[in-house]
Motif scaffolding. Sequence first.
Motif, PDB file in Angstrom:
ATOM      1  N   GLN A   2       0.773  25.057   9.186  1.00 30.15           N
ATOM      2  CA  GLN A   2       1.737  26.136   9.393  1.00 30.15           C
ATOM      3  C   GLN A   2       1.122  27.512   9.167  1.00 30.15           C
ATOM      4  O   GLN A   2       1.521  28.495   9.805  1.00 30.15           O
ATOM      5  CB  GLN A   2       2.942  25.931   8.475  1.00 30.15           C
ATOM      6  CG  GLN A   2       3.782  24.710   8.842  1.00 30.15           C
ATOM      7  CD  GLN A   2       4.892  24.439   7.858  1.00 30.15           C
ATOM      8  OE1 GLN A   2       4.793  24.773   6.667  1.00 30.15           O
ATOM      9  NE2 GLN A   2       5.954  23.804   8.317  1.00 30.15           N
ATOM     10  N   SER A   3       0.172  27.593   8.242  1.00 34.03           N
ATOM     11  CA  SER A   3      -0.425  28.888   7.909  1.00 34.03           C
ATOM     12  C   SER A   3      -1.650  29.217   8.748  1.00 34.03           C
ATOM     13  O   SER A   3      -2.065  30.381   8.822  1.00 34.03           O
ATOM     14  CB  SER A   3      -0.827  28.908   6.434  1.00 34.03           C
ATOM     15  OG  SER A   3      -1.901  27.996   6.190  1.00 34.03           O
ATOM     16  N   GLY A   4      -2.215  28.185   9.373  1.00 33.04           N
ATOM     17  CA  GLY A   4      -3.446  28.392  10.120  1.00 33.04           C
ATOM     18  C   GLY A   4      -4.683  28.422   9.246  1.00 33.04           C
ATOM     19  O   GLY A   4      -5.790  28.674   9.731  1.00 33.04           O
ATOM     20  N   GLY A   8       0.827  -1.201   0.000  1.00 32.04           N
ATOM     21  CA  GLY A   8       0.000   0.000   0.000  1.00 32.04           C
ATOM     22  C   GLY A   8       0.857   1.245   0.000  1.00 32.04           C
ATOM     23  O   GLY A   8       2.061   1.194   0.277  1.00 32.04           O
ATOM     24  N   ILE A   9       0.225   2.371  -0.337  1.00 35.40           N
ATOM     25  CA  ILE A   9       0.940   3.648  -0.371  1.00 35.40           C
ATOM     26  C   ILE A   9       0.081   4.743   0.249  1.00 35.40           C
ATOM     27  O   ILE A   9      -1.130   4.589   0.411  1.00 35.40           O
ATOM     28  CB  ILE A   9       1.304   4.064  -1.809  1.00 35.40           C
ATOM     29  CG1 ILE A   9       0.037   4.159  -2.667  1.00 35.40           C
ATOM     30  CG2 ILE A   9       2.323   3.122  -2.418  1.00 35.40           C
ATOM     31  CD1 ILE A   9       0.232   4.912  -3.953  1.00 35.40           C
ATOM     32  N   ASP A  10       0.741   5.854   0.550  1.00 37.25           N
ATOM     33  CA  ASP A  10       0.030   7.071   0.924  1.00 37.25           C
ATOM     34  C   ASP A  10       0.276   8.120  -0.162  1.00 37.25           C
ATOM     35  O   ASP A  10       0.706   7.775  -1.265  1.00 37.25           O
ATOM     36  CB  ASP A  10       0.470   7.550   2.309  1.00 37.25           C
ATOM     37  CG  ASP A  10       1.949   7.896   2.377  1.00 37.25           C
ATOM     38  OD1 ASP A  10       2.663   7.782   1.356  1.00 37.25           O
ATOM     39  OD2 ASP A  10       2.413   8.294   3.467  1.00 37.25           O
ATOM     40  N   ASP A  11       0.042   9.372   0.131  1.00 39.92           N
ATOM     41  CA  ASP A  11       0.240  10.442  -0.851  1.00 39.92           C
ATOM     42  C   ASP A  11       1.047  11.568  -0.226  1.00 39.92           C
ATOM     43  O   ASP A  11       0.499  12.406   0.498  1.00 39.92           O
ATOM     44  CB  ASP A  11      -1.105  10.961  -1.347  1.00 39.92           C
ATOM     45  CG  ASP A  11      -0.952  12.005  -2.459  1.00 39.92           C
ATOM     46  OD1 ASP A  11       0.190  12.439  -2.731  1.00 39.92           O
ATOM     47  OD2 ASP A  11      -1.964  12.387  -3.049  1.00 39.92           O
ATOM     48  N   PRO A  12       2.358  11.607  -0.478  1.00 43.92           N
ATOM     49  CA  PRO A  12       3.201  12.645   0.114  1.00 43.92           C
ATOM     50  C   PRO A  12       2.770  14.065  -0.247  1.00 43.92           C
ATOM     51  O   PRO A  12       2.871  14.979   0.572  1.00 43.92           O
ATOM     52  CB  PRO A  12       4.589  12.337  -0.459  1.00 43.92           C
ATOM     53  CG  PRO A  12       4.545  10.889  -0.809  1.00 43.92           C
ATOM     54  CD  PRO A  12       3.138  10.633  -1.263  1.00 43.92           C
ATOM     55  N   GLU A  13       2.280  14.245  -1.469  1.00 47.64           N
ATOM     56  CA  GLU A  13       1.869  15.591  -1.890  1.00 47.64           C
ATOM     57  C   GLU A  13       0.710  16.098  -1.042  1.00 47.64           C
ATOM     58  O   GLU A  13       0.693  17.255  -0.611  1.00 47.64           O
ATOM     59  CB  GLU A  13       1.482  15.586  -3.362  1.00 47.64           C
ATOM     60  CG  GLU A  13       1.173  16.963  -3.909  1.00 47.64           C
ATOM     61  CD  GLU A  13       0.931  16.974  -5.408  1.00 47.64           C
ATOM     62  OE1 GLU A  13       0.345  17.966  -5.896  1.00 47.64           O
ATOM     63  OE2 GLU A  13       1.344  16.006  -6.090  1.00 47.64           O
ATOM     64  N   ALA A  14      -0.268  15.234  -0.785  1.00 50.73           N
ATOM     65  CA  ALA A  14      -1.392  15.625   0.064  1.00 50.73           C
ATOM     66  C   ALA A  14      -0.921  15.940   1.481  1.00 50.73           C
ATOM     67  O   ALA A  14      -1.396  16.894   2.112  1.00 50.73           O
ATOM     68  CB  ALA A  14      -2.441  14.511   0.085  1.00 50.73           C
ATOM     69  N   LYS A  15       0.017  15.146   1.978  1.00 45.05           N
ATOM     70  CA  LYS A  15       0.525  15.400   3.334  1.00 45.05           C
ATOM     71  C   LYS A  15       1.240  16.740   3.421  1.00 45.05           C
ATOM     72  O   LYS A  15       1.161  17.433   4.448  1.00 45.05           O
ATOM     73  CB  LYS A  15       1.446  14.255   3.761  1.00 45.05           C
ATOM     74  CG  LYS A  15       0.696  12.985   4.128  1.00 45.05           C
ATOM     75  CD  LYS A  15       1.599  11.908   4.679  1.00 45.05           C
ATOM     76  CE  LYS A  15       0.804  10.718   5.180  1.00 45.05           C
ATOM     77  NZ  LYS A  15       1.665   9.641   5.704  1.00 45.05           N
ATOM     78  N   HIS A  16       1.923  17.121   2.373  1.00 46.72           N
ATOM     79  CA  HIS A  16       2.599  18.429   2.393  1.00 46.72           C
ATOM     80  C   HIS A  16       1.583  19.571   2.337  1.00 46.72           C
ATOM     81  O   HIS A  16       1.811  20.640   2.918  1.00 46.72           O
ATOM     82  CB  HIS A  16       3.606  18.512   1.257  1.00 46.72           C
ATOM     83  CG  HIS A  16       4.887  17.778   1.562  1.00 46.72           C
ATOM     84  ND1 HIS A  16       5.805  18.234   2.503  1.00 46.72           N
ATOM     85  CD2 HIS A  16       5.401  16.624   1.089  1.00 46.72           C
ATOM     86  CE1 HIS A  16       6.827  17.397   2.576  1.00 46.72           C
ATOM     87  NE2 HIS A  16       6.604  16.407   1.734  1.00 46.72           N
ATOM     88  N   ARG A  17       0.474  19.367   1.674  1.00 50.28           N
ATOM     89  CA  ARG A  17      -0.588  20.380   1.701  1.00 50.28           C
ATOM     90  C   ARG A  17      -1.201  20.479   3.101  1.00 50.28           C
ATOM     91  O   ARG A  17      -1.550  21.568   3.565  1.00 50.28           O
ATOM     92  CB  ARG A  17      -1.670  20.048   0.673  1.00 50.28           C
ATOM     93  CG  ARG A  17      -1.273  20.380  -0.766  1.00 50.28           C
ATOM     94  CD  ARG A  17      -2.467  20.303  -1.712  1.00 50.28           C
ATOM     95  NE  ARG A  17      -2.095  20.713  -3.046  1.00 50.28           N
ATOM     96  CZ  ARG A  17      -2.078  21.972  -3.481  1.00 50.28           C
ATOM     97  NH1 ARG A  17      -2.441  22.947  -2.649  1.00 50.28           N
ATOM     98  NH2 ARG A  17      -1.727  22.256  -4.710  1.00 50.28           N
TER      99      ARG A  17
END
Length: 265
Positions: A109-111, A94-103
Motif C-alpha cells: 500500500q505504501s510502495g 500447519g499455520i502461517d503468520d498473519p502479522e507478517a502478512k499485514h506487514r
Amino acid sequence: MTGTPGRRFEDAIVLVTGGGSGIGAAAVRRFDREGCAAIYVADIDSEGAKTVAAGTRSGRAVTVDVTAAPDVDAQVDRIVAEHGRLDVVVNTAGIDDPEAKHRILAAQQSGEPVDVFRHLTDEQWRRVMSINLDGTFHVLRAAVRAMVPAGRGTIVMVGSSAAFDTLTGYPHYAASKAGVHALAQAVAKEAAAFGVRVNVVAPGPVDTPMAARTPAAVRQSMAAAGPLGYAAPDELADNILYLASPGASNVVGAVLLSNGGRFTV
C-alpha cells in the motif's frame, strides 16, 4: 489397501492431522469415499474435527496438538491398540503468520520495500516452527514407530512450494517448510528399508480458511504469480491420496509440486 480404482483404501486405518479444515478435511472426505475402515480426524480444533468427521461414514474426531509429542504418541498408540495397525498417516497441520502478512500488505500500500525480517520476534519464529516443523517431526516419528514393526505403511507430509520459491517477507514460514521437506526426505530413505513410504506434497496457494484470512491485496498478488491461481483443497487431496496409494508404490522421498505452474523444478 487395494489398487482397485475408487477403492484404493479398502479397510485402511488412516490418521489425518489437521483434518478439521482445509486440505486435511478434503483428504478425510476423499479417504472416506475410498472405503477406509476408520479415519481419525485429528485437530487441535475439536469442533472442526467433529464437524468433518460427522460428514463421513468412517471418520472419528480426536483432539490432538501436534506441538506436544506425548499427545501425538498417545493418539497413535491408541489407534494401534484398537486396530492392531495404522496404514496411512497424513500430516496437514500447519499455520502461517498473519502479522507478517499485514506487514507485506502495508508495504504494498505504501510502495515501500517489504520489511518483515528486522521486526520478526522470537515468539513469531517459534510459533511457526513449533507447529510446522516440530509438529511434522512429532507426527512423522510416531507414524514410523507404529508402521516399522508391521513392515508397511504410507506417510504423506504437507510442505510448501514456498520452500523453493521463497516469499518476500515470509522467511520463517519458508524455513519451516524447507525443514519439512528435508526431514521427510531423510526419513524416507531410512524408512523404505522397513517397508514404509514417506512422501511430501508441496502446494502453492490453496483456497483454505487459513488463506481466507490473508489480506485481499496480498491474496491477489499471490494468485497472480501463477497461471492457475489458487488451488481447491480437493485438488491437493487428490495428490495426497495418490502418494498414499498403491499406485505410488515406487515413489519414495518425493516432493510433489502442486502449485498450478507457479514455477517448475
